[in-house]
Design a protein around this motif. Sequence first.
Motif, PDB file in Angstrom:
ATOM      1  N   UNK A 125       0.840  -1.205   0.000  1.00  0.00           N
ATOM      2  CA  UNK A 125       0.000   0.000   0.000  1.00  0.00           C
ATOM      3  C   UNK A 125       0.873   1.253   0.000  1.00  0.00           C
ATOM      4  N   UNK A 126       0.555   2.171  -0.884  1.00  0.00           N
ATOM      5  CA  UNK A 126       1.285   3.426  -0.950  1.00  0.00           C
ATOM      6  C   UNK A 126       2.582   3.380  -1.733  1.00  0.00           C
ATOM      7  N   UNK A 127       2.884   2.244  -2.361  1.00  0.00           N
ATOM      8  CA  UNK A 127       4.167   2.133  -3.063  1.00  0.00           C
ATOM      9  C   UNK A 127       4.144   2.791  -4.442  1.00  0.00           C
ATOM     10  N   UNK A 128       2.950   2.962  -5.025  1.00  0.00           N
ATOM     11  CA  UNK A 128       2.879   3.680  -6.297  1.00  0.00           C
ATOM     12  C   UNK A 128       2.810   5.175  -5.998  1.00  0.00           C
ATOM     13  N   UNK A 129       3.908   5.882  -6.232  1.00  0.00           N
ATOM     14  CA  UNK A 129       4.015   7.291  -5.849  1.00  0.00           C
ATOM     15  C   UNK A 129       4.209   8.213  -7.046  1.00  0.00           C
ATOM     16  N   UNK A 130       3.849   7.745  -8.200  1.00  0.00           N
ATOM     17  CA  UNK A 130       4.128   8.513  -9.414  1.00  0.00           C
ATOM     18  C   UNK A 130       2.917   9.271  -9.956  1.00  0.00           C
ATOM     19  N   UNK A 131       1.759   9.119  -9.320  1.00  0.00           N
ATOM     20  CA  UNK A 131       0.564   9.817  -9.797  1.00  0.00           C
ATOM     21  C   UNK A 131       0.474  11.195  -9.154  1.00  0.00           C
ATOM     22  N   UNK A 132      -0.518  11.957  -9.561  1.00  0.00           N
ATOM     23  CA  UNK A 132      -0.747  13.247  -8.902  1.00  0.00           C
ATOM     24  C   UNK A 132      -1.501  13.060  -7.590  1.00  0.00           C
ATOM     25  N   UNK A 133      -1.954  11.844  -7.316  1.00  0.00           N
ATOM     26  CA  UNK A 133      -2.705  11.571  -6.096  1.00  0.00           C
ATOM     27  C   UNK A 133      -4.197  11.656  -6.326  1.00  0.00           C
ATOM     28  N   UNK A 134      -4.940  11.373  -5.289  1.00  0.00           N
ATOM     29  CA  UNK A 134      -6.398  11.377  -5.410  1.00  0.00           C
ATOM     30  C   UNK A 134      -6.947  12.777  -5.639  1.00  0.00           C
ATOM     31  N   UNK A 135      -6.359  13.784  -5.023  1.00  0.00           N
ATOM     32  CA  UNK A 135      -6.835  15.167  -5.032  1.00  0.00           C
ATOM     33  C   UNK A 135      -8.253  15.232  -4.465  1.00  0.00           C
ATOM     34  N   UNK A 136      -8.843  16.398  -4.463  1.00  0.00           N
ATOM     35  CA  UNK A 136     -10.205  16.559  -3.938  1.00  0.00           C
ATOM     36  C   UNK A 136     -11.235  15.811  -4.770  1.00  0.00           C
ATOM     37  N   UNK A 137     -10.922  15.568  -6.049  1.00  0.00           N
ATOM     38  CA  UNK A 137     -11.883  14.887  -6.913  1.00  0.00           C
ATOM     39  C   UNK A 137     -12.146  13.472  -6.439  1.00  0.00           C
ATOM     40  N   UNK A 138     -11.112  12.759  -5.991  1.00  0.00           N
ATOM     41  CA  UNK A 138     -11.267  11.351  -5.611  1.00  0.00           C
ATOM     42  C   UNK A 138     -11.053  11.125  -4.113  1.00  0.00           C
ATOM     43  N   UNK A 139     -11.354  12.125  -3.326  1.00  0.00           N
ATOM     44  CA  UNK A 139     -11.323  11.991  -1.867  1.00  0.00           C
ATOM     45  C   UNK A 139     -12.641  11.361  -1.428  1.00  0.00           C
ATOM     46  N   UNK A 140     -12.614  10.040  -1.122  1.00  0.00           N
ATOM     47  CA  UNK A 140     -13.894   9.367  -0.880  1.00  0.00           C
ATOM     48  C   UNK A 140     -14.418   9.531   0.543  1.00  0.00           C
ATOM     49  N   UNK A 141     -13.853  10.453   1.302  1.00  0.00           N
ATOM     50  CA  UNK A 141     -14.502  10.846   2.549  1.00  0.00           C
ATOM     51  C   UNK A 141     -15.682  11.780   2.259  1.00  0.00           C
ATOM     52  N   UNK A 142     -15.787  12.222   1.005  1.00  0.00           N
ATOM     53  CA  UNK A 142     -16.847  13.151   0.587  1.00  0.00           C
ATOM     54  C   UNK A 142     -17.573  12.561  -0.622  1.00  0.00           C
ATOM     55  N   UNK A 143     -18.834  12.923  -0.788  1.00  0.00           N
ATOM     56  CA  UNK A 143     -19.630  12.484  -1.944  1.00  0.00           C
ATOM     57  C   UNK A 143     -19.889  13.708  -2.828  1.00  0.00           C
ATOM     58  N   UNK A 144     -19.204  13.809  -3.974  1.00  0.00           N
ATOM     59  CA  UNK A 144     -19.397  14.970  -4.845  1.00  0.00           C
ATOM     60  C   UNK A 144     -20.756  14.955  -5.534  1.00  0.00           C
ATOM     61  N   UNK A 145     -21.154  16.108  -6.041  1.00  0.00           N
ATOM     62  CA  UNK A 145     -22.283  16.191  -6.960  1.00  0.00           C
ATOM     63  C   UNK A 145     -21.801  16.849  -8.241  1.00  0.00           C
ATOM     64  N   UNK A 146     -22.304  16.347  -9.362  1.00  0.00           N
ATOM     65  CA  UNK A 146     -21.907  16.853 -10.674  1.00  0.00           C
ATOM     66  C   UNK A 146     -23.158  17.338 -11.395  1.00  0.00           C
ATOM     67  N   UNK A 147     -23.077  18.552 -11.925  1.00  0.00           N
ATOM     68  CA  UNK A 147     -24.254  19.196 -12.514  1.00  0.00           C
ATOM     69  C   UNK A 147     -23.982  19.561 -13.963  1.00  0.00           C
ATOM     70  N   UNK A 148     -24.884  19.131 -14.853  1.00  0.00           N
ATOM     71  CA  UNK A 148     -24.799  19.457 -16.268  1.00  0.00           C
ATOM     72  C   UNK A 148     -25.934  20.419 -16.603  1.00  0.00           C
ATOM     73  N   UNK A 149     -25.621  21.460 -17.376  1.00  0.00           N
ATOM     74  CA  UNK A 149     -26.601  22.517 -17.621  1.00  0.00           C
ATOM     75  C   UNK A 149     -26.778  22.784 -19.117  1.00  0.00           C
ATOM     76  N   UNK A 150     -27.946  23.327 -19.451  1.00  0.00           N
ATOM     77  CA  UNK A 150     -28.222  23.775 -20.804  1.00  0.00           C
ATOM     78  C   UNK A 150     -29.170  22.853 -21.543  1.00  0.00           C
ATOM     79  N   UNK A 151     -29.662  23.340 -22.659  1.00  0.00           N
ATOM     80  CA  UNK A 151     -30.622  22.582 -23.465  1.00  0.00           C
ATOM     81  C   UNK A 151     -29.994  21.298 -23.999  1.00  0.00           C
TER      82      UNK A 151
END
Length: 581
Positions: free
Chosen positions: A109-135
């Motif tokens: 665990x944690x041995x792959x250190x070459x990515x940018x990391x989870x960042x806020x986008x993939x922080x699964x302590x939170x459930x994001x919402x995604x909104x698409x708009x327009x006709x």
Amino acid sequence: MFKFILFLTLNCALIYARTVQFSVVAFGSNVQVKIGSTTYKLSKINNYDPVFTSKISLSDTSYSYKYIVDGKEESFTRTLSSSTTFTYNEFFGRKDTIKKLPEFSHPDKGTWKRSIGKTSLFDDSYIPTVHLYGENANLTFNDAKSRYISRVTFILKDDIVTLKNVACYPKNKSWPKFQFRLVTHSYTHDTSGVYGRYVIKFRDNNEDPTFFRQKLYADIMDTIGVPTIQTIFARVYVNNIPVGAYVLQEEAGSESFARACFHGDNNGHLKITNIDDLGHPLDCSTGADIAYGDGVKYSAFQPYNETRYNNSRVKKLAKALYDLNINSDSAIEKFDKEWFDITSFFKAVAMQYLTGHWDSYLFYSTNFAMYDDPTQSSGDKYKFYFICQDWDNTFGINLGKTYTRYDEEFTTISYKKYVNITWGIDKYDAPRRYAFDKLLSNKKLQNKFEKILTDIVKYIFNPKSFEPRLSAFVERFRDEVEFSYTTPHWRAGTEKIEWDMGDFERNINYRGRYGVKYGLREYIYRRAKGINSEFGLGLSIESKDYDNVKECGPGFVETEYRSIKNTKTLENDNAIYNILI
């Protein structure tokens, strides 16, 4: 007089020692926060996004508070600590905004250190919402045709990311709630995306009544230290009307993924920003195997960006594997360093075998990606990585003899029965699994694969280790599943499978309808028991719940299932289940 004014000023400063910014996602027109017995009005941040905020002066003490939308109060009370100066983007009616979940553990665990990391986008302590708009968003979710969406907003725990003119590509259109992919740079050519990810998939989980299998698979892959796509649950809305919950994840065969996974500093920053400096991601469809010789075709290795490159490099990899002296330790070490990461390949295939991931390389030579890393390549040699993906048909979903090959109970079949066998199960499937077969013909590599396999079982893939995270999923995400199953569909579709919360509750433990042959807990138990027995791991794996299942009910009748199967000829197991329910 001056002293009196100074006294009042000091006392006000003591009373109101901090300013707290409240933020809540809510669908209504009049949004307030009630702090103690005092109510404050919140303002919408813009004309589109359902986020309401306000900065409120408070003293340095703890507070209880709740949100009110159009006169309706939350049924629970939130707590603000004495030092907090902001809330995250809370969601009206969701009690826990941030909830840390128990994690899987593994020596790598944690041995792959070459990515940018989870960042806020993939922080699964939170459930994001995604909104698409327009006709165009309305049209696409009604007719499932690809279009540019004028505005897409990602509401993350501590950030709101808005993108304009985003390409939206629907897939699996026969389902009422279809899968779709957002490509954020098609129109703007800006690859900053959402924290560096500019190709993002929304998978519908339509064949999994628990909704959890894809995310759990992703979590295991991340835990065992391989380059892998990141995954999170998210709610999706179109013009503030719900579509449902989705599995939001990266696309493995894309340059977006290759850049984020292989060229980051492990702390949110990219080391390569120009996609022209990347290697060549290949999306591998049915028939793809790293084989070489007369009659071998490479059309299944599909370049993600055909204007920039082709699949010629994978042909050189195949030739290098073909020429490899599999009996030479030094030759294998050199091949691993210069051409192909054997460890990550073995880990991916071990997971395919353990989970019954039949819609991928091992069982159907399909649904994986390959990437050659320019920072590890030199001259005419290209270092490749094998990337696993598409984890919907796993943990016992739609398993059948066509792919598992044997009449035995799948969870008891040894991996050895899949080495050096003839495949070609249809005209699309590769005739061999050449890479797997050749590498495992070396005894040291076979031992390496078995250690990888058994370590996954010892540390993760057994009831004791698996249960804390699965239980946390049930507690945390049950409401999200219910939200998805009770949200009206935007369109009809032709598929007839329709899950409800009864299916969810049952399949967490026991087999379900429509080809879901194992419960999630049942599958982990049976698989661990089989590996434990074969390799003598000494794990304590006992369960009365799954050894002799006799429970009856909607969608599950074990005794009758066996009786009908033995006495009638039916097209498939789904037909049997349809009779029983």
